[in-house]
Write a protein that holds these residues in place. Structure first.
Motif, short mmCIF file in Angstrom:
data_model
loop_
_atom_site.label_atom_id
_atom_site.label_comp_id
_atom_site.label_asym_id
_atom_site.label_seq_id
_atom_site.Cartn_x
_atom_site.Cartn_y
_atom_site.Cartn_z
N VAL A 39 0.86 -1.18 0.00
CA VAL A 39 0.00 0.00 0.00
C VAL A 39 0.90 1.22 0.00
N ALA A 40 0.68 2.13 -0.94
CA ALA A 40 1.50 3.34 -0.99
C ALA A 40 0.61 4.55 -1.19
N MET A 41 0.88 5.59 -0.42
CA MET A 41 0.15 6.85 -0.58
C MET A 41 1.21 7.94 -0.76
N TYR A 42 1.03 8.78 -1.76
CA TYR A 42 2.06 9.78 -2.05
C TYR A 42 1.42 11.14 -2.24
N ASP A 43 1.98 12.14 -1.54
CA ASP A 43 1.46 13.51 -1.67
C ASP A 43 2.20 14.21 -2.79
N LEU A 44 1.52 14.37 -3.92
CA LEU A 44 2.15 15.05 -5.05
C LEU A 44 2.32 16.53 -4.73
N SER A 45 1.29 17.07 -4.11
CA SER A 45 1.33 18.47 -3.68
C SER A 45 0.38 18.60 -2.52
N ARG A 46 0.18 19.80 -2.05
CA ARG A 46 -0.77 19.98 -0.94
C ARG A 46 -2.17 19.58 -1.34
N LYS A 47 -2.44 19.68 -2.62
CA LYS A 47 -3.80 19.46 -3.07
C LYS A 47 -4.02 18.10 -3.74
N LEU A 48 -2.96 17.45 -4.08
CA LEU A 48 -3.10 16.23 -4.86
C LEU A 48 -2.38 15.07 -4.21
N LYS A 49 -3.13 14.01 -3.93
CA LYS A 49 -2.53 12.82 -3.35
C LYS A 49 -2.88 11.62 -4.21
N ILE A 50 -1.89 10.77 -4.44
CA ILE A 50 -2.20 9.56 -5.19
C ILE A 50 -1.92 8.36 -4.31
#
Lengths: 774, 271
Positions: free
Chosen positions: A653-664
């Motif tokens: 399971v991986a969660m990544y914050d691309l920016s303050r507004k976008l998480k994948i």
């Protein structure tokens, strides 16, 4: 009884060890969230530059006794800013800590200071903690965030089937998980044939699954405890949260009734699965009703400095109706009233009254009016004490008394119906327990937990009690009157846990526990159905008994940024239940005659690497396990793999914050196939081809794997309003995983036989919108 | 049972749009061959028939597995054995014999040195006393058409077991196994109907009601759990409970029966 003596000695010893120390004082109080005023669970309080530390209990209460002196007290909790408070301890002192939630700002997200190293220092092992906030950006199924689905991604927890909310823990059965919602047992934790759990994540504060090392205050199910607590409601501000999804929506309200004194939380959810039926080719299916709803409510009142009252409830209901033909309704209700009382800085008490209810009902209309149903009800009184004896010892003791009333089956027929009314007489029983335990810091590096629970189960009148011979043939039925005690069984359940810390970054832990299970779920179908029937233990049906030993090595690195652990376990299960061939489990007053009894065992190893902080978070889990069952009357008495037996399980399971507004986010699971029974030959009866079976669960389903993807886009985030979109794809590469495989005569050529694989859920995209007014 | 039906419909409703089905290759290991015996005797003048075969590999060709050269005999509890003749490969018959209800019958099948035996009790015949017909609109996967209700008067104070067989235009409809007990209806007038089977206006039906014993009921009800609709199938399939010993598959049924012929069209026009 050796255990009782041993425990007595330990307690005496622990009391003595505190008795001759220098003058010590107790620091106690509560730990809560500064913005909402809600109590926080699991915060770690430690005294800087000493070895003293404690964890606050599930009601947010803590107590610690340390020598007179000047200290800095630090309080830590995942997701909250650390607190460091100077204390001059000259007398017993009350300090209530208010923790501030970390606001994730991108530029300094990496600097979160020291993270709690609880996994190293605590006695807990085999535990999975989930906070809905932590999993917000995880990919979801049909747009529904689901705690249980997330838990199924952890090592040692297996999903009961594609998309299913049922789960197996370390080789245990589906009914061997004690699922508690605010202390109330939930007998059927799934909606809509198991595709959704009954837990609306908007209403949940936290959840803790205990796979091993189960403390003495819990009992009644052989394999695990899932302890879920509802949100308490913000004590300071009103808040409205909503989710609009493809097949369901929910709305939650919370806020103070009187600021800082009392608050409420109300959350509702409803699906519109009916809409799916609109796409069906058949008119009758289009007209059908198929939905579920649930409601969660919780209020709490601070009566005064030492007393606090909580009232919470859950109501969930599934409904399926086909025009005027028939209806099928099922659902759970729970209610909990509890009073927290602080006697003094060292003694904390919780008293609860708990009600729990599960029932289903089928009505068939038309010229054969008939209503069928079944129900289980629990009335439960529970008393727990936490006694913070001294710096080295925390005692817990208490007990509970549950009255079970089980209506196995009822048929109510209209006078003109061709059916006749039938009631299988309700079965009544008391389940009682007493427990005592102590967590003891033996030395700087060594901690031990020892506890004993006495669990008893008594069948009581009024009711019919059936006698069976050894082969399960019915012998006679004896009717008992009100208040007649029929049979009492059960016994002591020792619990033990050890923790030896090599250093601040690594520790080794071991645990043992024994648990009795007195009520058993009867179900022998391939899919999870709402027609669950629970059967109490009796003369003939002995309580299930499990013994589990586990050993684990825990290591953190990079200042607790990365947690790793390896655990091994062995579980022995006695008095397991299976069914005779062709068993009739529904509306059968002597259903015991349909059962066979045997034993089971399971062992395995679980690896977990977890990263809790930073732009990238998530975990990697791997489980190797083996689960066996053995019954004299099945498989010629030879041991066979249990249905849930599978060798390898991987989840990433991986969660990544691309920016303050976008998480994948992404989740990938892989497992080798479950054990399954397939034919080894065929023959013809009545002109039809029939499979010939020679071994139980002798085959394996094909390997299962699946990738889910998620994207969360935070649209607005202001002090008054927040909104976000979540896009998810379930089974992103469209793998056709086998849901089941059937063997049959070919439709094209009846002379030939074929294997047919049925798959569900090939690539399911979903979207949901979340908003929050403050 | 209706309950099963509800669950089936509910399952189908959910799966209808989300499932896909395909034929796959699957390796199944071969088991040791077992003997399969299907033995029926009745209170009618029809010859007693016993079919004997062997199990074969699941994906093999299913022909040529009849068992020849077995010795088949039958006797009532106090009677002398009478022997069957093999009329074609695997088909054994005994003609011009009549069984009487109210007695136990025993069968022995001797093959390659092993004797496989079973017992069955012939219950009294229970005739169809009335019939009714209704039109079913159908829903979901269930076809529309006519349903036939056969009414019987259940003998009181004893357990009875029934099996219904339908021959539609001369051909046995084997899409479902119709079994009934008087568990909830002892001594009442009971209506026996179909689960998913329907008939069309032009059909000519022969309905046969068999009064069977408990062991045969158990055999067919356990057979149903492995041969019916996939969704209704048990999670752990096993061979049906046979009344034969020594590991033989199949059953021995001594049943009495009643038969009615119905032409749906005539029934509708009130004839």
């Amino acid at each position: 009884m050796v255990w009782v003596r041993l425990l007595g000695t330990f307690i005496l010893w622990s009391m003595l060890s505190g008795a001759f120390a220098q003058s010590k004082y107790t620091l106690s109080g509560t730990i809560s969230d500064v913005s909402s005023g809600e109590d926080l669970t699991g915060a770690v309080l430690s005294v800087q530059n000493t070895n003293y530390s404690t964890i606050c209990n599930s009601y947010g209460f803590y107590s610690i006794t340390i020598p007179e002196g000047d200290y800095h007290i630090s309080v830590r909790l995942i997701g909250y800013e650390n607190q460091l408070v100077p204390v001059q301890l000259r007398a017993n002192q009350l300090i209530n800590f208010k923790m501030k939630e970390i606001s994730y700002e991108l530029d300094n997200i990496e600097v979160r200071g020291e993270r709690a190293d609880q996994n190293i220092t605590s006695l807990e092992m085999g535990s999975v903690k989930i906070n809905p906030k932590q999993i917000e950006s995880i990919p979801v199924f049909f747009g529904e965030r689901d705690l249980i689905k997330t838990m199924q991604l952890m090592p040692g927890v297996k999903q009961a089937g594609e998309g299913n909310a049922g789960f197996y823990v370390r080789g245990g059965g589906l009914d061997q998980n004690l699922i508690l919602l605010d202390e109330a047992p939930v007998y059927n934790a799934s909606h809509l044939l198991g595709f959704f759990s009954v837990f609306n994540s908007e209403a949940i504060r936290d959840a803790n699954l205990m796979k091993g090392s189960i403390p003495a205050e819990y009992g009644g199910r052989a394999s695990s405890v899932l302890d879920i607590r509802m949100k308490e409601g913000n004590l300071k501000d009103y808040q409205t949260t909503g989710n609009v999804g493809l097949i369901s929506s929910n709305l939650s309200l919370e806020g103070p009734i009187k600021e800082d004194v009392s608050s409420f939380m109300l959350s509702g959810r409803r699906t519109y699965a009916d809409l799916f039926l609109q796409l069906a080719p058949d008119k009758d299916l289009r007209d059908a009703q198929l939905y579920f709803y649930d409601l969660n409510l919780k209020t709490n009142f601070k009566l005064n400095e030492t007393n606090r009252l909580f009232v919470s409830g859950y109501l969930g209901h599934d409904k399926f109706r086909m025009q005027d033909q028939f209806g099928f309704d099922w659902g759970s209700k729970t209610a909990t009233i509890r009073l927290n009382h602080t006697f003094n800085e060292k003694l904390f008490s919780n008293s609860s009254f708990i009600y729990s209810d599960y029932s289903y009902q089928i009505d068939i209309e038309g010229n054969n009016d008939v209503i069928l149903g079944s129900r289980i009800q629990d009335f439960n009184l529970k008393q727990d004490f936490s006694w913070y004896l001294n710096a080295r010892n925390t005692l817990k003791f208490g007990g509970n008394l549950i009255f079970h009333k089980i209506v196995p089956g009822e048929i109510e027929a209209a006078p003109e119906s061709v059916y006749s009314s039938l009631a299988v007489r309700p079965r009544r029983a008391f389940e009682s327990s007493l427990y005592v335990s102590n967590s003891q810091q033996v030395s700087k590096r060594f901690q031990v937990y020892y506890g004993l629970r006495l669990a008893l189960f008594s069948n009581v009148g009024p009711g019919d009690f059936h006698q069976f011979d050894e082969d399960g043939n019915w012998v006679e039925t004896i009717s008992y009157d009100y208040f007649k005690w029929v049979k009492t069984q059960g016994g002591p359940e020792p619990r033990l846990a050890l923790n030896y810390q090599f250093n601040t970054q690594s520790s080794v832990k071991a645990s043992y526990n024994r648990i009795y299970q007195f009520i058993h779920l009867l179900s022998n179908s391939t899919s999870s159905t709402p027609t669950d029937v629970w059967l109490p233990s009796s003369d003939y049906v002995k309580p299930q008994l499990s013994d589990q030993w586990s050993l684990g090595y825990f290591r953190n690195s990079k200042k607790n940024l990365i947690e790793t652990s390896v655990e091994i376990y062995y579980k022995n299960l006695q008095n397991q239940i299976d069914y005779k061939n062709g068993a009739d489990l529904i509306f059968n007053s002597t259903v015991e005659a349909e059962l066979v009894f045997g034993r089971g065992w399971a062992y395995g190893t679980e690896f977990l690497i977890k990263k809790n902080y930073g732009k990238l978070t998530g975990w990697l889990g791997y489980t190797w396990s083996k689960t066996m069952r053995q019954f004299e009357q099945i498989n010629e008495g030879k041991a066979f793999p249990a249905r849930q037996d599978r060798r390898h399980d991987v989840s990433v399971v991986a969660m990544y914050d691309l920016s303050r507004k976008l998480k994948i986010s992404a989740a990938w699971v892989y497992n080798t196939g479950n054990a399954v029974t397939f034919p080894n030959g065929k023959y013809v009866i009545d002109g039809k081809v029939i499979g010939y079976y020679t071994q139980r669960n002798g085959y394996r389903m094909p390997d299962y794997h699946r990738l889910d993807l998620g994207l969360t886009w935070i649209r607005k985030q202001t002090a008054k309003f927040e909104s976000s979109w979540n896009f998810s794809v379930y089974n992103a590469y469209g793998r056709e995983n086998a849901y089941f495989i059937s063997f049959r005569q070919s439709e094209k050529d009846p002379e030939q036989t074929e294997a047919v694989q049925i798959s569900l859920f090939k690539l399911i995209p979903s979207v949901s919108y979340k908003f929050k007014f403050k | 049972m209706k309950l099963k039906l509800c669950i089936t419909i509910l399952s189908i409703a959910f799966f209808v749009l989300n499932s896909c089905e395909k034929v796959i290759e699957f390796d199944l290991s071969e088991a040791k061959e077992a003997l399969v015996i299907e033995a029926n005797i009745t209170n009618n003048k029809a010859p007693f028939t016993v079919l004997i075969s062997k199990t074969s590999p699941y994906f093999g060709d299913q022909t040529d597995n009849q068992v020849s050269g077995a010795k088949v005999s039958i006797y009532s509890d106090h009677g002398t054995p009478r022997y069957f003749t093999e009329v074609s490969a695997g088909v054994y018959k005994l003609e011009k014999t009549n069984a009487v209800d109210g007695y136990w019958y025993n069968i022995d099948v001797e093959y390659e040195g092993v004797t496989y035996s079973a017992r069955s009790f012939m219950n009294e015949p229970v005739p169809i006393v009335d019939m009714g017909i209704s039109y079913f609109d159908g829903f979901g996967f269930f076809d529309s058409g006519y349903k036939l209700n056969c009414y019987i008067r259940d003998p009181a104070n004893k357990e009875n077991f029934y099996r219904l067989k339908y021959y539609v235009n001369g051909k046995l409809n084997d899409s479902e196994i119709s079994l009934y007990t008087d568990k909830l209806f002892d001594g009442m007038v009971i209506g026996l109907g179909q689960r998913s089977m329907v008939f069309q206006e032009t059909d000519t039906l022969i309905v046969e009601i068999q009064s069977i014993d408990e062991a045969v009921y158990d055999y067919f009800s356990t057979l149903e759990t492995i041969s019916g609709n996939v969704m209704e199938q048990t999670a752990s399939p096993a061979n049906p409970i046979s009344n034969f010993n020594n590991g033989a598959l199949g059953y021995f049924s001594a049943y009495s029966f009643d038969r009615r012929t119905v032409v749906i069209k005539d029934f509708l026009s009130g004839k």
